[in-house]
Design a protein around this motif. Structure first.
Motif, short mmCIF file in Angstrom:
data_model
loop_
_atom_site.label_atom_id
_atom_site.label_comp_id
_atom_site.label_asym_id
_atom_site.label_seq_id
_atom_site.Cartn_x
_atom_site.Cartn_y
_atom_site.Cartn_z
N GLU A 35 0.83 -1.21 0.00
CA GLU A 35 0.00 0.00 0.00
C GLU A 35 0.87 1.26 0.00
OE1 GLU A 35 -2.48 -0.51 3.42
OE2 GLU A 35 -3.95 -1.71 2.33
N THR B 241 -5.46 6.51 -2.26
CA THR B 241 -4.37 5.80 -1.60
C THR B 241 -3.84 6.59 -0.40
OG1 THR B 241 -2.74 6.60 -3.21
CG2 THR B 241 -3.65 4.41 -3.59
N GLU C 154 -6.08 5.85 2.48
CA GLU C 154 -5.74 4.54 3.04
C GLU C 154 -4.51 4.63 3.94
OE1 GLU C 154 -5.37 1.95 -0.34
OE2 GLU C 154 -7.51 2.10 -0.82
N ASP D 143 -5.27 6.15 7.45
CA ASP D 143 -6.05 5.33 8.40
C ASP D 143 -5.17 4.36 9.17
OD1 ASP D 143 -8.36 6.61 7.66
OD2 ASP D 143 -8.86 5.12 6.13
#
Length: 117
Positions: free
Chosen positions: A14, A111, A114, A117
């Motif tokens: 990620e 992204t 993401e 978080d």
């Protein structure tokens, strides 16, 4: 050096994707801002400003991720928010560079959210 060779990035798909998205967004925004400036249309001022903001923040965010900064999540939140605002502004304009930019910064916003978080 490939991103995958940086230990904390290579172990985190990620993060590697977000770094790529940030760098792509910076490039798209620089292109869009330049194209908008060449139009000489005052209506494009907000687009230019947001594109330049995204370009700077996206590069900064990529740098913070690469160095595993403790502030990367805060930068991710800010970058995502500015990317979302930039995408909305670019979508308002029919120019090809604005539409391409909107798509790219939307991906970056996702992204970055993401990573926050």
């Amino acid at each position: 050096m490939a991103l995958t060779e940086i230990p904390h990035v290579g172990e985190n798909d990620e993060m590697a994707e977000c770094i790529d998205d940030c760098l792509e967004a910076a490039q798209a925004c620089e292109w869009c801002a330049d194209e908008c400036a060449q139009l000489g249309d005052e209506d494009m001022a907000r687009c230019i400003q947001l594109c330049r903001d995204v370009a700077d923040l996206a590069v900064l965010h990529a740098q913070f991720m690469a160095r595993d900064s403790g502030y990367r999540k805060q930068i991710a939140r800010v970058c995502a928010g500015v990317c979302e605002e930039c995408a909305e502004e670019c979508e308002r304009h029919d120019h090809e560079h604005c539409q391409v930019c909107a798509d790219v910064v939307s991906d970056c916003a996702e992204t970055c959210r993401e990573m926050a978080d």
